[in-house]
Design a protein around this motif. Structure first.
Motif, PDB file in Angstrom:
ATOM      1  N   GLY A   1      -2.884   3.217  -1.045  1.00  0.00           N
ATOM      2  CA  GLY A   1      -1.573   3.522  -0.483  1.00  0.00           C
ATOM      3  C   GLY A   1      -0.480   2.508  -0.739  1.00  0.00           C
TER       4      GLY A   1
ATOM      5  N   ASP B   1       2.212  11.244  -3.384  1.00  0.00           N
ATOM      6  CA  ASP B   1       1.660  10.193  -4.238  1.00  0.00           C
ATOM      7  C   ASP B   1       0.236  10.611  -4.572  1.00  0.00           C
ATOM      8  OD1 ASP B   1       0.893   7.873  -5.508  1.00  0.00           O
ATOM      9  OD2 ASP B   1       1.001   6.601  -3.731  1.00  0.00           O
TER      10      ASP B   1
ATOM     11  N   GLY C   1       0.198  10.672   0.803  1.00  0.00           N
ATOM     12  CA  GLY C   1      -0.715  10.172  -0.209  1.00  0.00           C
ATOM     13  C   GLY C   1      -1.937  11.058  -0.328  1.00  0.00           C
TER      14      GLY C   1
ATOM     15  N   ASP D   1      -5.830  11.328  -2.500  1.00  0.00           N
ATOM     16  CA  ASP D   1      -6.792  10.712  -3.407  1.00  0.00           C
ATOM     17  C   ASP D   1      -8.151  11.389  -3.222  1.00  0.00           C
ATOM     18  OD1 ASP D   1      -6.526   7.860  -5.056  1.00  0.00           O
ATOM     19  OD2 ASP D   1      -8.593   8.428  -4.625  1.00  0.00           O
TER      20      ASP D   1
ATOM     21  N   THR E   1       2.539   4.413  -2.019  1.00  0.00           N
ATOM     22  CA  THR E   1       2.930   5.281  -0.907  1.00  0.00           C
ATOM     23  C   THR E   1       3.753   4.494   0.102  1.00  0.00           C
ATOM     24  OG1 THR E   1       0.688   6.181  -1.166  1.00  0.00           O
ATOM     25  CG2 THR E   1       2.040   7.098   0.593  1.00  0.00           C
TER      26      THR E   1
ATOM     27  N   PHE F   1      -2.242  10.671   4.808  1.00  0.00           N
ATOM     28  CA  PHE F   1      -3.092  10.680   3.615  1.00  0.00           C
ATOM     29  C   PHE F   1      -4.062  11.843   3.723  1.00  0.00           C
ATOM     30  CE2 PHE F   1      -1.774   6.283   4.188  1.00  0.00           C
ATOM     31  CZ  PHE F   1      -1.318   5.964   2.915  1.00  0.00           C
TER      32      PHE F   1
ATOM     33  N   CYS G   1      -3.357   8.166  -4.823  1.00  0.00           N
ATOM     34  CA  CYS G   1      -2.655   7.085  -4.120  1.00  0.00           C
ATOM     35  C   CYS G   1      -3.495   5.841  -3.907  1.00  0.00           C
ATOM     36  CB  CYS G   1      -2.136   7.588  -2.777  1.00  0.00           C
ATOM     37  SG  CYS G   1      -3.453   8.033  -1.603  1.00  0.00           S
TER      38      CYS G   1
ATOM     39  N   ALA H   1      -6.457   3.027   3.002  1.00  0.00           N
ATOM     40  CA  ALA H   1      -5.062   3.445   3.152  1.00  0.00           C
ATOM     41  C   ALA H   1      -4.734   3.771   4.601  1.00  0.00           C
ATOM     42  CB  ALA H   1      -4.787   4.655   2.254  1.00  0.00           C
TER      43      ALA H   1
END
Length: 204
Positions: A53, A47, A68, A70, A56, A88, A50, A79
């Motif tokens: 999340g 993702d 995830g 980002d 996700t 993540f 994300c 997240a």
């Protein structure tokens, strides 16, 4: 993208409050995500962009082995706090930290919108690089009115662009990502523009 990430860092909690329950309020988007979850082949999924999340989590609850990613450390902190069982990582769309052909699928859920249009083609090439053959990509974005290809708008966080689904699908096809289906819907009362999703499959 550092400036964009910093802008989201500054409003992470406020942004979280705004979008946390959007999937529940957007009945047209959920079926597109469900289609992605049903048709993606077994393997890792990412993702990309994300945020905190929420998508996700939605896909993890449907059994997908998802990571995830980002660029905003503030959103990633949310997240990780909210979904400690999920993975993540920090990263940018333009230099994805995934190997060639590693992913069975990826999402870019409203995460292309802050890129200048001349940099989107490079990101789409990155998507094609990290996807395996027959891998799926799901893109969501605000849509333009045809025949406008791309149009800047005043997003509340940072400069942003909306895209013609036709034009974005053409750019994807040029990189081996072939359109499977698309959804375009009219704006909800709290939105200004049509909203679009593209589901794509990597050919080779």
């Amino acid at each position: 993208m550092h400036d964009i990430a910093a802008a989201y860092d500054d409003i992470a909690a406020l942004y979280d409050d705004h979008v946390r329950d959007l999937l529940a309020a957007r009945p047209f988007e959920r079926p597109m995500i469900d289609l992605f979850a049903e048709y993606v082949e077994p393997g890792p999924v990412a993702d990309l962009g994300c945020g905190q999340g929420r998508v996700t989590r939605y896909l993890a609850d449907r059994g997908l082995p998802i990571t995830g990613m980002d660029a905003s450390t503030g959103l990633l902190a949310l997240a990780r706090e909210r979904h400690p069982d999920l993975t993540f990582r920090e990263g940018t769309l333009e230099t994805l930290d995934f190997a060639d052909g590693e992913l069975a699928g990826l999402l870019a859920w409203y995460s292309l919108i802050h890129l200048p249009p001349d940099r989107v083609t490079g990101v789409l090439s990155e998507f094609a690089r990290v996807l395996r053959p027959r891998g799926l990509a799901l893109l969501a974005f605000p849509a333009t009115d045809e025949p406008i290809d791309v149009d800047a708008f005043d997003h509340r966080v940072a400069p942003a662009h909306r895209w013609s689904p036709r034009r974005l699908a053409e750019l994807c096809r040029d990189r081996g990502l072939v359109e499977v289906c698309r959804m375009v819907r009219r704006p909800e009362p709290d939105e200004r523009f049509d909203q679009a999703c593209l589901l794509l499959r990597k050919e080779h």
